[in-house]
Design a protein around this motif. Sequence first.
Motif, short mmCIF file in Angstrom:
data_model
loop_
_atom_site.label_atom_id
_atom_site.label_comp_id
_atom_site.label_asym_id
_atom_site.label_seq_id
_atom_site.Cartn_x
_atom_site.Cartn_y
_atom_site.Cartn_z
N TYR A 26 -44.05 -157.80 37.75
CA TYR A 26 -44.25 -157.21 36.42
C TYR A 26 -45.68 -157.45 35.95
O TYR A 26 -46.35 -156.54 35.45
N ALA A 27 -46.15 -158.69 36.12
CA ALA A 27 -47.52 -159.01 35.71
C ALA A 27 -48.54 -158.21 36.52
O ALA A 27 -49.54 -157.73 35.98
N VAL A 28 -48.28 -158.04 37.82
CA VAL A 28 -49.19 -157.27 38.66
C VAL A 28 -49.28 -155.83 38.18
O VAL A 28 -50.36 -155.25 38.06
N HIS A 29 -48.14 -155.24 37.88
CA HIS A 29 -48.12 -153.85 37.41
C HIS A 29 -48.88 -153.71 36.10
O HIS A 29 -49.63 -152.75 35.90
N ARG A 30 -48.67 -154.63 35.19
CA ARG A 30 -49.34 -154.53 33.90
C ARG A 30 -50.85 -154.77 34.03
O ARG A 30 -51.64 -154.09 33.37
N LEU A 31 -51.24 -155.73 34.86
CA LEU A 31 -52.67 -155.97 35.08
C LEU A 31 -53.35 -154.75 35.67
O LEU A 31 -54.43 -154.34 35.24
N ALA A 32 -52.72 -154.14 36.68
CA ALA A 32 -53.31 -152.98 37.33
C ALA A 32 -53.43 -151.79 36.39
O ALA A 32 -54.35 -150.98 36.52
N ALA A 87 -54.02 -153.42 45.78
CA ALA A 87 -55.06 -154.43 46.01
C ALA A 87 -54.59 -155.80 45.53
O ALA A 87 -54.80 -156.82 46.20
N LEU A 88 -53.95 -155.84 44.38
CA LEU A 88 -53.47 -157.11 43.86
C LEU A 88 -52.35 -157.69 44.72
O LEU A 88 -52.31 -158.89 44.99
N PHE A 89 -51.44 -156.82 45.16
CA PHE A 89 -50.36 -157.31 46.02
C PHE A 89 -50.91 -157.84 47.34
O PHE A 89 -50.43 -158.85 47.87
N ARG A 90 -51.93 -157.17 47.89
CA ARG A 90 -52.54 -157.66 49.13
C ARG A 90 -53.19 -159.02 48.91
O ARG A 90 -53.08 -159.92 49.75
N ALA A 91 -53.89 -159.16 47.78
CA ALA A 91 -54.54 -160.44 47.48
C ALA A 91 -53.50 -161.55 47.33
O ALA A 91 -53.70 -162.67 47.83
N LEU A 92 -52.41 -161.26 46.66
CA LEU A 92 -51.36 -162.26 46.49
C LEU A 92 -50.70 -162.59 47.82
O LEU A 92 -50.35 -163.74 48.09
N SER A 93 -50.52 -161.58 48.64
CA SER A 93 -49.93 -161.81 49.96
C SER A 93 -50.83 -162.70 50.80
O SER A 93 -50.36 -163.61 51.49
N ALA A 94 -52.14 -162.45 50.73
CA ALA A 94 -53.09 -163.26 51.48
C ALA A 94 -53.11 -164.70 50.99
O ALA A 94 -53.39 -165.63 51.76
N GLY A 131 -50.50 -166.31 50.12
CA GLY A 131 -49.26 -166.95 50.52
C GLY A 131 -48.10 -166.71 49.59
O GLY A 131 -46.98 -167.11 49.88
N LEU A 132 -48.35 -166.05 48.46
CA LEU A 132 -47.26 -165.76 47.52
C LEU A 132 -46.38 -164.63 48.03
O LEU A 132 -45.18 -164.59 47.76
N SER A 133 -46.97 -163.68 48.74
CA SER A 133 -46.28 -162.62 49.45
C SER A 133 -45.24 -161.85 48.63
O SER A 133 -44.10 -161.68 49.06
N PRO A 134 -45.57 -161.38 47.43
CA PRO A 134 -44.61 -160.51 46.73
C PRO A 134 -44.56 -159.16 47.38
O PRO A 134 -45.56 -158.66 47.90
N ARG A 135 -43.42 -158.54 47.41
CA ARG A 135 -43.29 -157.21 47.98
C ARG A 135 -43.55 -156.16 46.91
O ARG A 135 -43.06 -156.27 45.79
N GLU A 136 -44.33 -155.15 47.26
CA GLU A 136 -44.57 -154.08 46.30
C GLU A 136 -43.37 -153.15 46.30
O GLU A 136 -42.98 -152.58 47.32
N LYS A 137 -42.78 -152.99 45.12
CA LYS A 137 -41.62 -152.11 44.96
C LYS A 137 -42.05 -150.76 44.45
O LYS A 137 -43.24 -150.47 44.32
#
Length: 383
Positions: free
Chosen positions: A83-89, A359-366, A368-374
């Motif tokens: 949710y935070a990733v979506h709002r930030l983007a 881009a944010l999901f890739r950064a988070l995945s790198a 180690g948090l690894s959230p999946r983009e829905k």
Amino acid sequence: MSGDRSGYRYEALDGVRALAAQVVIVTHGLAMAYFPVHSPGAAAAEWFGRLSVMVFFSLSGFVIATSLQRLVASEGTRFGLPYAVHRLARIWPPLALAILVTFAVGWLGQNGLSLLTKTGEPYRLDLVAFLRGLTLTFAPGDATFVVDRALWSLRQEVYLYAVAAFATLALVGRPLWRVLGGIAVLALVSVTAGRFFYLQSLCLFAAGAAAAYWGGNQRLRALASAPWLPPLVVAAMLAPVAFVGDPGFIDAMSEGRGFLAYQAALGLPLALLLLRLATGEGLGSRAFAGAAPAAGFSYTLYVIHVPVMTLVFSLRAHLSLMPGVAGDTATLLVALAVAEVFSWAAALLVERPRLFRRALFRALSASGLSPREKAPLQPAANA
């Protein structure tokens, strides 16, 4: 969530968003070009601009409620980070551009150009003020507050996103998280209760969210589709115009308890009208859907139009071009055109939430948090 919302259509809501942004820019331009402060014309322009902002709050509540429902369905109680990733983007790339434009215009204002801001007050352009602009924590003496005054509503919108997230946690989390979510909601509301328009924006947002949440209820849909609803909403929105001749109208709009309560109460009919547009196939829905393509740059337009138009009007005054009403009209048309074209072009780069989400999901995945983009959180076209 109550009822079936699979039939919601967001093209008409995108059209509402686009048209509301256009109303804001036109009313601000009219106020800059023609209306002295506290004149009836300025009061009318302020009211229509405020109405557009109120529509934004109610519309955001409607869309965020359905988006959170989808995100909870896919992520469960782990919806917070996506949710935070979506709002930030969605929010911060155009905001960063707006702050850069604001500081560039502000720099000109401190280096030879007499800047025609609404208050005429001095402002700060240092690094601290810049960072406060980027984080929407700007203070009254910052350039963001003085030069780009439209950002007050964006700060409240981000606050409402936080309230919505904690309220969702209070509804779907485990027992302890429900308690913490409820406490967080109460704390946010308590801290902001006495501040400018926060309670009103919360009422408008909550009304939109409730309409979306219970939009599958057949009785509610029947109420939303009633033929008397649109004229009732229009009449309620236009009624205060009868009082724009009162010298205290503008101050009462932000300080009068009765007037503020009226604005908060408008959230209910506005929310029903949004539900009508999201579920209907009539002429009104088709008409608003026709404006949906302009939603692709409406947010960028909203956050940068004030400094851009202020620059145009200030340059005209500085160069002493075309005095009189003809010059006012020409400057207004130029300012509107520059703001529209610049926003459209800039939005091609900054109003691309899907790109920034990835881009944010890739950064988070790198990390180690690894959230999946829905699927996109925001179902509307201008996500």
